[in-house]
Design an enzyme around this catalytic site. Sequence first.
Site, short mmCIF file in Angstrom:
data_model
loop_
_atom_site.label_atom_id
_atom_site.label_comp_id
_atom_site.label_asym_id
_atom_site.label_seq_id
_atom_site.Cartn_x
_atom_site.Cartn_y
_atom_site.Cartn_z
N ARG A 68 0.84 -1.21 0.00
CA ARG A 68 0.00 0.00 0.00
C ARG A 68 0.87 1.26 0.00
O ARG A 68 0.50 2.29 -0.53
CB ARG A 68 -0.94 0.00 1.22
CG ARG A 68 -1.70 1.31 1.36
CD ARG A 68 -2.92 1.25 2.25
NE ARG A 68 -2.75 0.48 3.44
CZ ARG A 68 -2.04 0.86 4.51
NH1 ARG A 68 -1.43 2.02 4.53
NH2 ARG A 68 -1.94 0.08 5.56
N TYR A 115 -15.30 16.97 -15.30
CA TYR A 115 -15.83 15.59 -15.34
C TYR A 115 -16.93 15.44 -14.27
O TYR A 115 -16.79 15.92 -13.14
CB TYR A 115 -14.66 14.62 -15.10
CG TYR A 115 -15.08 13.24 -14.74
CD1 TYR A 115 -15.86 12.49 -15.62
CD2 TYR A 115 -14.73 12.66 -13.53
CE1 TYR A 115 -16.27 11.20 -15.28
CE2 TYR A 115 -15.12 11.38 -13.19
CZ TYR A 115 -15.91 10.66 -14.07
OH TYR A 115 -16.31 9.41 -13.73
N ASP A 165 -6.34 18.76 -14.37
CA ASP A 165 -6.69 17.41 -14.80
C ASP A 165 -6.31 17.34 -16.28
O ASP A 165 -6.95 17.96 -17.13
CB ASP A 165 -8.19 17.18 -14.58
CG ASP A 165 -8.63 15.77 -15.02
OD1 ASP A 165 -7.94 15.17 -15.84
OD2 ASP A 165 -9.68 15.32 -14.54
N LYS A 220 -7.61 6.27 -19.13
CA LYS A 220 -7.93 6.78 -20.46
C LYS A 220 -6.73 6.63 -21.40
O LYS A 220 -6.30 5.51 -21.65
CB LYS A 220 -8.41 8.23 -20.33
CG LYS A 220 -9.48 8.42 -19.23
CD LYS A 220 -10.74 7.66 -19.56
CE LYS A 220 -11.89 7.73 -18.58
NZ LYS A 220 -11.75 8.04 -17.21
C1 LIG Z 1 -11.38 14.17 -17.26
C2 LIG Z 1 -11.55 13.05 -16.28
N1 LIG Z 1 -10.95 13.15 -15.09
C3 LIG Z 1 -11.07 12.18 -14.14
C4 LIG Z 1 -11.83 11.06 -14.39
C5 LIG Z 1 -11.97 10.01 -13.30
O1 LIG Z 1 -11.17 8.92 -13.59
P1 LIG Z 1 -11.47 7.41 -13.14
O2 LIG Z 1 -12.70 6.98 -13.88
O3 LIG Z 1 -10.23 6.70 -13.53
O4 LIG Z 1 -11.71 7.44 -11.67
C6 LIG Z 1 -12.46 10.90 -15.62
C7 LIG Z 1 -13.28 9.70 -15.90
O5 LIG Z 1 -14.01 9.63 -16.87
C8 LIG Z 1 -12.32 11.94 -16.59
O6 LIG Z 1 -12.93 11.86 -17.80
#
Ligand SMILES: Cc1ncc(COP(=O)(O)O)c(C=O)c1O
Length: 390
Positions: A46, A99, A171, A196
Amino acid sequence: MQFKTLAIHSHQHPDPVTGAVINPIYQTSTFAQEDAGVHKGWDYSRCGNPTVDTLAAVLADLEGGKHGYCFSSGVGALVTMCNALFKPGDHLLIGDDVYGGTFRYTTKVLSKYGIEPKFIDMTDPQNVEKAIRPNTRMVYMESPTNPLLKLVDIAAIAKIAQKHNIPTCVDNTFASPYLQNPIEMGVDIVLHSTTKYIGGHSDVVGGALILKDDTYNEVMRFHRNTIGANPDPFNSWLTLRGLKTLGLRMDAHCASALELARFLEAHDGVETVFYPGLPSHPQHALASKQMRAGGGMISIRIKGGEAEARKFLKSVNVFTLAESLGGVESLIEHPATMTHLSVDPKVRQEIGITDNLIRLSVGIEDVADLKADLEQALKAVSSTAKAAAV
Ligand SMILES: Cc1ncc(COP(=O)(O)O)c(C=O)c1O
């Protein structure tokens, strides 16, 4: 070294004992100690694991940061960062088109602990300057945004935040480190959903935080260990394998997305195309300044309403109707009823997530097949509309 070389060779060398060319999967929860408290740098997975740490170090190199941490998901990275940096009474400035899961966490969970998120349109950096308060603890940006592909001027906002001594986070999931490096633009922390483009094959969920320097390193390490949203070694290994081809894949995603965006823009069944690589995008000049290409994501408003959008989604064959993005296969989705369902319907309308909005993640299949698929689906929508009118 250049990006494509670093992705393959940074922290990845043949094993000195066995000669194995590929980094092993250290599928272990714990590590033997020579004496109590004496070990080779790892004691419990961890808190660190050689496979996971290699992925984190490669990501830090690719983003131009000093430290990297990996998590079980992008949301796990977000939660850990917020736990590390906020205390009750703090104020968070956040883009209004983030998101849906980020929106849900900040409004429904973070706010329970007395941290107030304030959503603002960051396309004008002055809106950030005006919204800063004495208790503002972070400026959180997404660029390009999900799903409207709006951009924010990362360098300009980072400069404003620095003036007020406020940490910034971007992000960078939609652009990936291949197209955009926020740390070079003055940002303190980069967040990724490695699920992604970085993983790239829709077979693993993960997240990462990359830190510019030592400022937040100890607090982030402590919270990573304490919260436990850590990824397992096999997932990290899969992500590392995907990462090796990120540059090649992004080149293909970007070339096909640009071609499809041009095609969709010229089609009379489409009302609006959102794609930063098109000269018609309102922030095309900013995209050319801070991104290396327009990316693999396109959003469109189809002519009509939800019924037409649903017909279109049902008519595609090569594109798969599914959430997520950034994989080798093309995906399509309806933000209002899928990824952004958790956003209040009134807010959705205000920010432009209309019922005829569709988001496409352009994969790396042959672009001719993708174009033909969209063309026949648009035709199916217009024939249904004509039949209904008769
Ligand atoms: C721009 C963006 N940031 C963060 C996330 C969250 O990621 P996760 O689904 O891996 O938790 C997503 C998920 O679709 C996303 O599109």
